[in-house]
Enzyme design. Structure first.
Site, PDB file in Angstrom:
ATOM      1  N   CYS A  73     -24.123  87.013  24.106  1.00 55.11           N
ATOM      2  CA  CYS A  73     -22.931  86.219  24.892  1.00 55.11           C
ATOM      3  C   CYS A  73     -22.044  87.026  25.495  1.00 55.11           C
ATOM      4  CB  CYS A  73     -22.222  85.490  23.773  1.00 55.11           C
ATOM      5  SG  CYS A  73     -20.770  84.495  24.363  1.00 55.11           S
ATOM      6  N   CYS A  77     -15.032  86.568  21.649  1.00 54.31           N
ATOM      7  CA  CYS A  77     -14.309  86.110  20.609  1.00 54.31           C
ATOM      8  C   CYS A  77     -14.309  86.957  19.243  1.00 54.31           C
ATOM      9  CB  CYS A  77     -14.760  84.637  20.723  1.00 54.31           C
ATOM     10  SG  CYS A  77     -15.021  83.610  22.146  1.00 54.31           S
ATOM     11  N   CYS A  80     -16.611  86.122  16.120  1.00 51.32           N
ATOM     12  CA  CYS A  80     -17.894  85.818  16.463  1.00 51.32           C
ATOM     13  C   CYS A  80     -18.958  86.769  16.419  1.00 51.32           C
ATOM     14  CB  CYS A  80     -18.017  84.870  17.609  1.00 51.32           C
ATOM     15  SG  CYS A  80     -19.835  83.985  17.911  1.00 51.32           S
ATOM     16  N   CYS A 117     -26.267  68.616  15.631  1.00 51.55           N
ATOM     17  CA  CYS A 117     -25.326  69.296  16.490  1.00 51.55           C
ATOM     18  C   CYS A 117     -26.376  70.385  17.074  1.00 51.55           C
ATOM     19  CB  CYS A 117     -24.172  70.043  15.709  1.00 51.55           C
ATOM     20  SG  CYS A 117     -23.020  68.783  14.851  1.00 51.55           S
ATOM     21  N   CYS A 149     -24.323  65.804  18.742  1.00 50.97           N
ATOM     22  CA  CYS A 149     -23.195  66.313  19.183  1.00 50.97           C
ATOM     23  C   CYS A 149     -23.276  67.721  19.963  1.00 50.97           C
ATOM     24  CB  CYS A 149     -22.241  66.721  18.125  1.00 50.97           C
ATOM     25  SG  CYS A 149     -20.446  67.514  18.635  1.00 50.97           S
ATOM     26  N   CYS A 209     -14.900  66.255  19.911  1.00 48.70           N
ATOM     27  CA  CYS A 209     -14.970  66.880  18.776  1.00 48.70           C
ATOM     28  C   CYS A 209     -14.304  68.460  18.890  1.00 48.70           C
ATOM     29  CB  CYS A 209     -16.394  67.097  18.186  1.00 48.70           C
ATOM     30  SG  CYS A 209     -16.433  68.078  16.677  1.00 48.70           S
ATOM     31  N   ARG A 279     -13.401  67.469   8.936  1.00 47.99           N
ATOM     32  CA  ARG A 279     -14.569  68.088   8.523  1.00 47.99           C
ATOM     33  C   ARG A 279     -14.519  69.616   7.942  1.00 47.99           C
ATOM     34  NH1 ARG A 279     -17.170  66.956  12.123  1.00 47.99           N
ATOM     35  NH2 ARG A 279     -17.794  68.278  13.754  1.00 47.99           N
TER      36      ARG A 279
END
Length: 353
Positions: A73, A77, A80, A117, A149, A209, A279
């Site tokens: 990636c 962030c 992460c 997901c 999702c 979401c 959640r």
């Protein structure tokens, strides 16, 4: 003759009464929840549970995650393990093929999850990747009774429309923190970029979401600001993550949460979003520890099995925890026996998440 002793409702029970009557809590009240004394926690949970019970009864919705593309990636962030600059020891691979993604759907179905997901690392998907995911989703929909999702990063209008047409029910794109604190955890894209993806997803006809990560060094005001931003967005589902500090990430040394604060955060979200699915997401096992079950007095949903690059507790332990609470797993609109994972003889129709 002595008169019976009566006690007036606590401030949390009184606040719950107001919320149950349609009141929207203020930012000041949100901050009071987060800063409340540990001695008040049981009463706070009791008041919060009344709101949860009105809208969701004793139902628990389960989600199952599949890391469809890991690592590699370009985004930075800080939380992460898959981010640029992360030295975390994780698997790295490009988008999984159709067979692997279908295997994930089968695993979700077997885990009694109502929602599958599909998550991919990266700033955003290529059109080819979107077409691939859309094609797989069409096959999943024809084989399994699952809601889908997708969390694929930043999306444009055409990509969002393609996913919706394939049968994707919901797009996950977390705000993660407040607008003010966002640049402290990520510099390669902006808070506004995230809001734009949520906008195009909604315009394409998919549900939203979106949630946050608690414990990244933010202050209580940041959590409350994110709470109210999500209220403005009218999100259908809010995953509340608790930072699981992973070695090799820029937040590896951050460890500031305790189970009681995590429970207060869940109470905040239920009080602020009385009828929204809340959640318990990543970091549940690490941060709530022995108090995990208590989180379901505020939340009505959780992930089952593993997360993206970290392990969760065994699904059987989740079923047992739910059963011990006297709660019921809801899948495909039917109550499930939380102990056996089989359909209940008294199954009732309920909207699947």
């Amino acid at each position: 003759m002595n008169n019976p002793v009566t006690s007036s409702p606590s401030r949390w029970q009184s606040l719950a009464d107001q919320v149950l009557s349609g009141y929207q809590i203020s930012r000041e009240e949100g901050l009071e929840i987060l800063s409340s004394s540990d001695d008040e926690l049981l009463d706070l949970l009791s008041a919060t549970y009344r709101i949860r019970q009105k809208h969701f009864g004793k139902q628990v919705q389960l989600y199952y995650l599949k890391n469809a593309k890991s690592g590699l990636c370009p985004e930075d962030c800080g939380y992460c393990s898959q981010a640029r600059g992360s030295k975390a020891d994780i698997p790295k691979y490009r988008m999984l093929n159709e067979e692997k993604l279908l295997e994930g759907a089968k695993a979700a179905d077997e885990a009694k999850a109502g929602t599958y997901c599909i998550v991919a690392s990266g700033r955003g998907p290529t059109d080819k990747e979107v077409d691939h995911v859309a094609s797989v989703v069409e096959k999943i929909k024809s084989s399994f009774d699952l809601r889908i999702c997708c969390c694929l990063g930043l999306l444009n209008e055409d990509q969002a429309k393609r996913l919706q047409q394939a049968g994707v029910n919901r797009i996950n794109h977390n705000l993660n923190t407040s607008r003010e604190y966002y640049e402290k955890i990520c510099t390669t894209h902006t808070y506004e970029d995230r809001l734009q993806t949520l906008k195009v997803a909604r315009e394409a006809g998919m549900e939203l979401c979106s949630g946050l990560i608690v414990g990244m060094g933010e202050v209580a005001e940041d959590i409350v600001d994110a709470t109210f931003e999500l209220r403005e967005l009218e999100t259908k589902s809010i995953p509340v993550n608790f930072l699981n500090s992973i070695d090799g990430t820029s937040l590896e040394a951050v460890d500031e949460l305790d189970p009681r604060y995590c429970l207060k955060a869940l109470c905040l979200f239920r009080m602020a979003h009385p009828a929204t699915e809340i959640r318990i997401a990543g970091g549940r096992e690490v941060n709530l520890r022995s108090m995990q079950a208590m989180g379901l007095y505020a939340a009505n949903s959780m992930f089952v099995s593993d997360y993206l690059t970290t392990k969760g507790q065994a699904a059987e332990a989740d079923y047992e925890m739910i059963a011990d609470l006297g709660f019921e797993v809801i899948i495909s609109g039917h109550e499930m026996d939380a102990t056996t994972g089989e359909p209940s003889e008294l199954a009732t129709q309920a909207e699947s998440c």
